[in-house]
Design an enzyme around this catalytic site. Structure first.
Site, PDB file in Angstrom:
ATOM      1  N   ASP A 255      31.087  -5.599  -2.415  1.00  0.00           N
ATOM      2  CA  ASP A 255      31.105  -6.955  -1.872  1.00  0.00           C
ATOM      3  C   ASP A 255      30.350  -7.892  -2.815  1.00  0.00           C
ATOM      4  O   ASP A 255      29.134  -7.828  -2.928  1.00  0.00           O
ATOM      5  CB  ASP A 255      30.452  -6.977  -0.485  1.00  0.00           C
ATOM      6  CG  ASP A 255      30.443  -8.379   0.102  1.00  0.00           C
ATOM      7  OD1 ASP A 255      31.398  -8.720   0.822  1.00  0.00           O
ATOM      8  OD2 ASP A 255      29.492  -9.141  -0.175  1.00  0.00           O
TER       9      ASP A 255
ATOM     10  N   TYR B 144      27.476 -15.202  -6.732  1.00  0.00           N
ATOM     11  CA  TYR B 144      26.561 -14.180  -7.249  1.00  0.00           C
ATOM     12  C   TYR B 144      26.556 -14.100  -8.778  1.00  0.00           C
ATOM     13  O   TYR B 144      25.680 -13.474  -9.362  1.00  0.00           O
ATOM     14  CB  TYR B 144      26.923 -12.788  -6.700  1.00  0.00           C
ATOM     15  CG  TYR B 144      26.913 -12.641  -5.201  1.00  0.00           C
ATOM     16  CD1 TYR B 144      26.415 -13.646  -4.362  1.00  0.00           C
ATOM     17  CD2 TYR B 144      27.425 -11.485  -4.608  1.00  0.00           C
ATOM     18  CE1 TYR B 144      26.427 -13.495  -2.993  1.00  0.00           C
ATOM     19  CE2 TYR B 144      27.425 -11.325  -3.228  1.00  0.00           C
ATOM     20  CZ  TYR B 144      26.941 -12.333  -2.419  1.00  0.00           C
ATOM     21  OH  TYR B 144      26.964 -12.179  -1.060  1.00  0.00           O
TER      22      TYR B 144
ATOM     23  N   LYS C 125      34.129 -13.866  -2.780  1.00  0.00           N
ATOM     24  CA  LYS C 125      34.065 -15.052  -1.915  1.00  0.00           C
ATOM     25  C   LYS C 125      34.162 -16.343  -2.721  1.00  0.00           C
ATOM     26  O   LYS C 125      33.700 -16.408  -3.864  1.00  0.00           O
ATOM     27  CB  LYS C 125      32.756 -15.067  -1.117  1.00  0.00           C
ATOM     28  CG  LYS C 125      32.445 -13.776  -0.396  1.00  0.00           C
ATOM     29  CD  LYS C 125      31.100 -13.831   0.312  1.00  0.00           C
ATOM     30  CE  LYS C 125      30.581 -12.442   0.616  1.00  0.00           C
ATOM     31  NZ  LYS C 125      30.059 -11.740  -0.567  1.00  0.00           N
TER      32      LYS C 125
ATOM     33  N   HIS D 252      33.012 -18.505   1.593  1.00  0.00           N
ATOM     34  CA  HIS D 252      31.604 -18.097   1.656  1.00  0.00           C
ATOM     35  C   HIS D 252      30.842 -18.791   2.789  1.00  0.00           C
ATOM     36  O   HIS D 252      29.938 -18.210   3.390  1.00  0.00           O
ATOM     37  CB  HIS D 252      30.919 -18.381   0.318  1.00  0.00           C
ATOM     38  CG  HIS D 252      29.760 -17.504   0.028  1.00  0.00           C
ATOM     39  ND1 HIS D 252      29.469 -17.008  -1.219  1.00  0.00           N
ATOM     40  CD2 HIS D 252      28.790 -17.003   0.833  1.00  0.00           C
ATOM     41  CE1 HIS D 252      28.382 -16.255  -1.166  1.00  0.00           C
ATOM     42  NE2 HIS D 252      27.947 -16.241   0.071  1.00  0.00           N
TER      43      HIS D 252
END
Length: 281
Positions: A46, A51, A80, A113
């Protein structure tokens, strides 16, 4: 039900796909951590545009597939869309970028997100995601950090063709999200639990320490992950430590009794991360 769970257990999504019952959260993870997670037995990664490690996640996946001779279908890849890319055109471009960065032909699950934009942009975003499903770029689509009003907005949208399969939110005994979880379950939306370990902030709670002893020296992380599984959630614990990555998967050989689950029925609101679920429509 929960006592029969194994590392191979999955949940069926409304899209028809099957999602693993536990995933590896790649927030702040480097390529080696993702590779170690796959080596340890995780079959879901994930990540997210935000990120900034989709390249590393894709590289770790390619390395593991090459070394083991496994198939791409053996690993469930989640990423996301960040808030700044809401809107039809921006979303379509972001999906292509996520595929390019991870060097993948398709994404298993693509999530919004957070709902932090506007009704117009959120729904345009969903239209672009529906079109990406039709184009074969994405298998399943869902949301993250959506409260009940945000979910209702989407489910009541006349142009909804592909229902959300997943809502990923922070859930643990100190943030049980009963309203969101029960709404999702009523509408066949699987709830993924991020920060299921409370970022370690509740490991020393007396109730956790007591259960660790009672269940033969289990770690606080294992107790919290098992709680999540028995709640019907899909936890996505994270760690960069190889030993903890492995230990966090060792949650299928025991189950927490109903009596002890009740001890973890803590009615509180104590998020350890952000909480866009409460944002206005």
């Amino acid at each position: 039900m929960s006592s029969q769970l194994t590392l191979q257990s999955t949940l069926k999504l409304t899209s028809g796909s099957a999602i693993p019952r536990i995933g590896f959260g790649a927030y702040l993870a480097n390529e080696e951590a993702v590779y170690n997670a796959l080596k340890a037995g995780y079959r879901m990664i994930d990540t997210a545009e935000f990120y900034r490690n989709e390249v590393e996640c894709g590289s770790a996946l390619a390395r593991w597939l090459s070394e083991t001779g496994s198939m791409r279908e053996d690993v469930y890849y989640v990423t996301k869309l960040w808030n700044s890319h809401h809107g039809y055109k921006a979303t379509a471009e972001a999906i292509d970028e996520s595929l390019r960065r991870a060097n993948l032909d398709y994404i298993d699950l693509y999530l919004i997100h957070s709902p932090l934009s506007s009704r117009k942009l959120r729904l345009e975003t969903w239209k672009a995601m529906q079109d990406a499903v039709k184009a074969g770029k994405i298998k399943s689509i869902g949301v993250s950090n959506y409260g009940v009003p945000h979910l209702q907005e989407l489910l009541e949208w006349p142009q909804l063709e592909v229902k959300p399969s997943v809502n990923q939110v922070e859930v643990h005994p100190w943030l049980p999200r009963k309203d969101i979880v029960s709404f999702c379950h009523e509408h066949d939306i699987v709830v993924e639990a991020y920060s299921p370990l409370t970022r370690g902030k509740r490991f020393e709670e007396p109730v956790i320490q007591e259960l660790c002893k009672q269940y033969g020296g289990k770690t606080p992380a294992q107790i919290l992950i098992r709680w999540s599984l028995q709640q019907g959630l899909v936890p996505i614990p994270k760690s960069n430590n190889p030993e903890r990555i492995k230990a966090n998967l060792n949650v299928f050989g025991f189950s927490i009794s109903d009596e002890d689950m009740a001890k973890l029925d803590i009615m509180s609101y104590a998020p350890v991360a952000w909480d866009p679920t409460t944002s206005d429509l």
